[in-house]
Design a protein around this motif. Structure first.
Motif, short mmCIF file in Angstrom:
data_model
loop_
_atom_site.label_atom_id
_atom_site.label_comp_id
_atom_site.label_asym_id
_atom_site.label_seq_id
_atom_site.Cartn_x
_atom_site.Cartn_y
_atom_site.Cartn_z
N GLY A 102 0.81 -1.22 0.00
CA GLY A 102 0.00 0.00 0.00
C GLY A 102 0.84 1.27 0.00
N LEU A 103 1.95 1.25 0.73
CA LEU A 103 2.83 2.42 0.77
C LEU A 103 3.46 2.67 -0.60
N PHE A 104 3.95 1.62 -1.24
CA PHE A 104 4.53 1.78 -2.58
C PHE A 104 3.48 2.32 -3.56
N ALA A 105 2.29 1.74 -3.52
CA ALA A 105 1.24 2.17 -4.46
C ALA A 105 0.86 3.63 -4.22
N SER A 106 0.74 4.02 -2.96
CA SER A 106 0.35 5.39 -2.64
C SER A 106 1.37 6.40 -3.13
N GLU A 107 2.65 6.12 -2.87
CA GLU A 107 3.69 7.07 -3.27
C GLU A 107 3.88 7.11 -4.79
N LEU A 108 3.77 5.97 -5.45
CA LEU A 108 3.92 5.95 -6.91
C LEU A 108 2.71 6.58 -7.60
N TRP A 109 1.55 6.51 -6.97
CA TRP A 109 0.38 7.21 -7.51
C TRP A 109 0.64 8.71 -7.58
N LYS A 110 1.32 9.25 -6.56
CA LYS A 110 1.67 10.67 -6.58
C LYS A 110 2.59 10.98 -7.75
N SER A 111 3.51 10.05 -8.05
CA SER A 111 4.41 10.23 -9.18
C SER A 111 3.66 10.18 -10.50
N MET A 112 2.65 9.31 -10.57
CA MET A 112 1.84 9.21 -11.78
C MET A 112 1.11 10.53 -12.04
N ARG A 113 0.58 11.13 -10.99
CA ARG A 113 -0.13 12.40 -11.15
C ARG A 113 0.83 13.48 -11.65
N PHE A 114 2.05 13.50 -11.09
CA PHE A 114 3.05 14.47 -11.52
C PHE A 114 3.40 14.26 -13.00
N ALA A 115 3.55 13.00 -13.38
CA ALA A 115 3.99 12.68 -14.74
C ALA A 115 2.96 13.14 -15.77
N ARG A 116 1.69 13.06 -15.44
CA ARG A 116 0.64 13.43 -16.40
C ARG A 116 0.72 14.91 -16.78
N TYR A 117 1.25 15.71 -15.83
CA TYR A 117 1.29 17.15 -16.07
C TYR A 117 2.66 17.65 -16.52
#
Length: 302
Positions: free
Chosen positions: A285-300
Motif C-alpha cells: 500500500g505504501l509503494f502504491a500510494s507514493e507511486l500514484w503521486k508520481s503518476m499524477r506528476f507525470a501526467r502534467y
C-alpha cells in the motif's frame, strides 16, 4: 536467610586505537567477546535478556578513521562509527542521499541518535537505514582476520538470512556510489522513504520501504530500485517487482497489480506486533500510494 542480590557480571572493556590493535585483541580473547560502538542496541538486548553479556567488550569508539566521512569522485565513504545525528546533518549526505537523512531522523529518539552509529544500525540486521542503503546500492567494508574485504549490502544481508554472518568481522565503513549525472531537462527523480511504527520513536518499525528511480522525458524508467523491511525481519531489494515496473511508463502503471507483485515478492515474518500478511499489505500500500503521486506528476510534466 537470603544470600543477597545476584552479582551482576560486567564485561572487561578494551579500547583499541587502531583497527590492527582491535583485531589482535579479538584474536587473544576469542570467542568470548563482542564488538561495540554506541552500544544503544546492545544495552537494550542485555536488559531484556535477548542477548548474553560477553566476557570481553571491544569498543571501537577510539578508532578515528571509523568516524570520518569522505567524499570521493565516484561516491561517499561513511565511517561505521559516525553518529546517526552527524550522518543526517552531513551536507553531502543531505545533497546526494536525502533518503538516508530522512530515515535517520525517525530512528529512535534524538538522545539515542547522538550516541548510536550508522554501523550499529546496519549490523543489527534490522535497522531503518538498511532499505535506504539498499536502493542507493551501498557496499560494506569489513575488517576480517585476513584483512579488509568489501561486499555489497545485498550480499551481506543474504548471508545474514542464511546464518552465515561471522561475528569475528567488524564493519569499518559504508560506501555509497554517486548517481551518474543526467541532464535535468531529460529526467525526473522519484524518491521516497516511509516507515510505519507503533509510535513515533524507540520501537521497531512495523514496515519500512524505500524507492529511488529516475524517469526520462517520455516518462519511462531510466533507473529504479526499491526495498522493504520492518520488524525483526531482514530488509530486501524487490528485484522482481523492479523488473515488472520497468515494463510500464509511470503514467500507466497498474497499481493494483503492483500491490500484488510486492506482496508476492516481499519476504517478512510474523511477530507479537504484526503478521507477515499485514506487513506485506502495508508495504504494498505504501509503494502504491507514493507511486500514484508520481503518476499524477507525470501526467502534467512529462
Amino acid at each position: 536467610m537470603g544470600t543477597g542480590p545476584e552479582r551482576i557480571m560486567y564485561p572487561e572493556l578494551w579500547q583499541p586505537e587502531s583497527m590492527e590493535e582491535a583485531r589482535k585483541i579479538a584474536d587473544n580473547v576469542s570467542p568470548h567477546y563482542q564488538w561495540a560502538a554506541g552500544t544503544t542496541l546492545l544495552r537494550t538486548q542485555w536488559e531484556m535478556g535477548t542477548a548474553p553479556v560477553p566476557k570481553h567488550l571491544i569498543s571501537l569508539a577510539n578508532i578515528r578513521e571509523l568516524n570520518a566521512c569522505t567524499t570521493e569522485e565516484e561516491g561517499l565513504r561513511i565511517g561505521a562509527l559516525m553518529r546517526l545525528n552527524a550522518c543526517a546533518a552531513f551536507e553531502r549526505i543531505q545533497t546526494h542521499f536525502p533518503l538516508l537523512s530522512q530515515a535517520i531522523d525517525v530512528i529512535s529518539a534524538p538522545s539515542i541518535r547522538n550516541l548510536a552509529t550508522l554501523g550499529g544500525n546496519i549490523v543489527s540486521g534490522v535497522g531503518d537505514s538498511i532499505p535506504v542503503l539498499l536502493v542507493y546500492e551501498a557496499s560494506l567494508r569489513w575488517m576480517t582476520d585476513t584483512g579488509l574485504t568489501e561486499k555489497k549490502l545485498t550480499e551481506w544481508l543474504e548471508e545474514w538470512r542464511r546464518g552465515q554472518r561471522s561475528a569475528d568481522h567488524f564493519l569499518t565503513e559504508i560506501w555509497i556510489p554517486l548517481p551518474e549525472p543526467k541532464p535535468e531537462e531529460e529526467s525526473h527523480t522519484v524518491s521516497f522513504f516511509k516507515k510505519i511504527g507503533r509510535r513515533e520513536a524507540f520501537t521497531p518499525a512495523l514496515v519500512t520501504i524505500a524507492f529511488h528511480g529516475t524517469l526520462n522525458a517520455q516518462g519511462e524508467w531510466s533507473s529504479l530500485a526499491m526495498a522493504a523491511g520492518g520488524g525483526s525481519g531482514t530488509a530486501m531489494r524487490l528485484f522482481q517487482t523492479e523488473k515488472w515496473i520497468r515494463q510500464f511508463p509511470v503514467s500507466r502503471l497498474p497499481l493494483s497489480e503492483l500491490m500484488k507483485q510486492v506482496q508476492d515478492e516481499f519476504v517478512t515474518i510474523s511477530d507479537v506486533f504484526a503478521t507477515d500478511t499485514y506487513r506485506k499489505q502495508a508495504a504494498a500500500g505504501l509503494f502504491a500510494s507514493e507511486l500514484w503521486k508520481s503518476m499524477r506528476f507525470a501526467r502534467y510534466s512529462v
